[in-house]
Scaffold this active site. Sequence first.
Site, PDB file in Angstrom:
ATOM      1  N   HIS A  72      -2.338 -16.855 115.128  1.00  0.00           N
ATOM      2  CA  HIS A  72      -0.970 -15.929 114.684  1.00  0.00           C
ATOM      3  C   HIS A  72      -0.082 -17.218 114.360  1.00  0.00           C
ATOM      4  O   HIS A  72       0.276 -17.896 115.296  1.00  0.00           O
ATOM      5  CB  HIS A  72      -0.718 -15.054 115.876  1.00  0.00           C
ATOM      6  N   TYR A 200       7.613  -7.658 120.010  1.00  0.00           N
ATOM      7  CA  TYR A 200       8.245  -7.487 121.253  1.00  0.00           C
ATOM      8  C   TYR A 200       9.705  -6.666 120.913  1.00  0.00           C
ATOM      9  O   TYR A 200      10.286  -7.076 120.119  1.00  0.00           O
ATOM     10  CB  TYR A 200       8.832  -8.759 122.158  1.00  0.00           C
ATOM     11  N   PRO A 292       5.144 -10.894 132.181  1.00  0.00           N
ATOM     12  CA  PRO A 292       4.009 -11.158 130.950  1.00  0.00           C
ATOM     13  C   PRO A 292       5.006 -11.334 129.646  1.00  0.00           C
ATOM     14  O   PRO A 292       4.042 -11.719 128.744  1.00  0.00           O
ATOM     15  CB  PRO A 292       3.241  -9.964 130.938  1.00  0.00           C
ATOM     16  N   LYS A 296       2.791 -16.397 129.255  1.00  0.00           N
ATOM     17  CA  LYS A 296       2.610 -17.835 130.026  1.00  0.00           C
ATOM     18  C   LYS A 296       1.455 -18.104 131.076  1.00  0.00           C
ATOM     19  O   LYS A 296       1.381 -19.077 131.389  1.00  0.00           O
ATOM     20  CB  LYS A 296       4.091 -18.219 130.245  1.00  0.00           C
ATOM     21  N   TYR A 384       7.540 -20.487 122.649  1.00  0.00           N
ATOM     22  CA  TYR A 384       6.446 -19.721 122.547  1.00  0.00           C
ATOM     23  C   TYR A 384       5.109 -20.391 122.155  1.00  0.00           C
ATOM     24  O   TYR A 384       4.113 -19.875 122.831  1.00  0.00           O
ATOM     25  CB  TYR A 384       6.747 -18.715 121.222  1.00  0.00           C
TER      26      TYR A 384
HETATM   27  C1  PHB Z   1      -1.377  -8.851 125.586  1.00  0.00           C
HETATM   28  O1  PHB Z   1      -1.849  -8.621 124.519  1.00  0.00           O
HETATM   29  O2  PHB Z   1      -1.897  -8.307 126.657  1.00  0.00           O
HETATM   30  C2  PHB Z   1      -0.141  -9.497 125.827  1.00  0.00           C
HETATM   31  C3  PHB Z   1       0.425 -10.335 124.643  1.00  0.00           C
HETATM   32  C4  PHB Z   1       1.517 -10.878 124.722  1.00  0.00           C
HETATM   33  C5  PHB Z   1       2.313 -10.703 125.979  1.00  0.00           C
HETATM   34  C6  PHB Z   1       1.846 -10.090 126.954  1.00  0.00           C
HETATM   35  C7  PHB Z   1       0.577  -9.537 126.755  1.00  0.00           C
HETATM   36  O3  PHB Z   1       3.430 -11.398 125.882  1.00  0.00           O
END
Ligand code: PHB
Length: 389
Positions: A72, A200, A292, A296, A384
């Site tokens: 990505h 997000y 989450p 990280k 990130y």
């Molecule tokens: C996930 O795909 O489970 C996932 C991806 C990004 C995040 C948290 C969880 O920041």
Amino acid sequence: MKCDVAIVGAGPSGLILAHLLRQAGLEPVVLERRSKDYVLSRIRAGVLEKTTTNLLERLNLADRMHAEGLVHEGFHLADGEKLIRIDLAELTGSSVMVYGQSEVQRDLIDAIPARGVEVVWEADDVALHDVDSDAPRITYSKNGTSHTLEARFIAGCDGFHGPCRKAIPETVGVTHERVYPFGWLGILADVPPCDDELIYANHANGFALASMRSATRSRYYIQAPVDTNLDEWPDERIWDELAVRLGPEAGGRITRGASIEKSIAPLRSFVFEPMRHGSLFLAGDSAHIVPPTGAKGLNLAASDVTYLSDALIAWFKQGDQNALDGYSSRALARIWKSERFSWYLTSLMHQFPEHSSFEREMQRAELDYIANSRAARESIAENYIGLPL
Ligand code: PHB
Ligand code: APR
């Protein structure tokens, strides 16, 4: 039984550490409370920083990741209406790898026999003894029989609830903690993702995240109270809520389908320090938890065990004590920066019950700033993709 390093826990921290130590010719033994199948079935975040993919390459465990993982070069923040793209490739020259933690865990487990790593699955009643001496021991039972494992060092890779952190006297350690007043309700479904990249979203109804495991498997989350009754959230209600929270553009592209997993997880920031007491070293979730947002957790586990394996190998090969003495402060310097970023992204993107209109306007202004400032996007992108080791 005797070994060089007794590792408690066969999650990502414990198994990566075991493979790193084996690669250097040392003899670790891993004790895991759960069965192999249980460990493989846990579903967790799957965004790998470059330092983590490099580590898996160094272990020759990256073939399937490169074949099946998704590179990505960007992700999005959504402010309820529009999408703000964080162009990782353009801003940092780097990218992240979307590859589920369950897959990382499978690759680590599949390589156990060929690499000669010893793992005791379903080890009950693990108890640590004499950790402040040069001859620590672990007692445990397996199928009702008691065993003792003697080691020169113990690595506590046993997650947040394991016994290792608790083996450090309270007078020695300091705990820093923030519990967030909400959780994430997650849903996994065999449907194509609504976007090629992660989104997000900050919405008045609460946070939402659109993520994925592959081109045909999606992972979504919505912010919900931790005591949410999952029976009150049939799939259709979750899809309806995601369609609203992700905003008109991405929300309109959602493909709905039956959930194959649904769960609610609390959000916490937690750091315990120091990460060493005598012959015991903590790594991964046993010493720290991040919410989450930003994914990280696994990456921090990987950087901890990189530092720890370097230090242990230097001790066994060169008798070098300094690296072990410096492990905790070296690991914590990176941990605190990831804690900061995870806390920042969590604070920016969620609805907090205690927030007034002032804090909501602060979030709105910050998202507007990010949308219009390359410097702001660069800072987010740099964190990130992962700070250097
Ligand atoms: C996930 O795909 O489970 C996932 C991806 C990004 C995040 C948290 C969880 O920041
Ligand atoms: N005895 C033996 N093993 C134990 C015990 C015990 N008493 N208690 C816990 N364990 C095992 C757990 O069953 C688990 O398999 O320790 C392991 C810890 O694994 P994780 O919780 O995955 O922690 P870690 O390896 O540090 O990985 C951190 O993975 O869990 C995610 O969100 C986390 O992404 C982060 C990363």
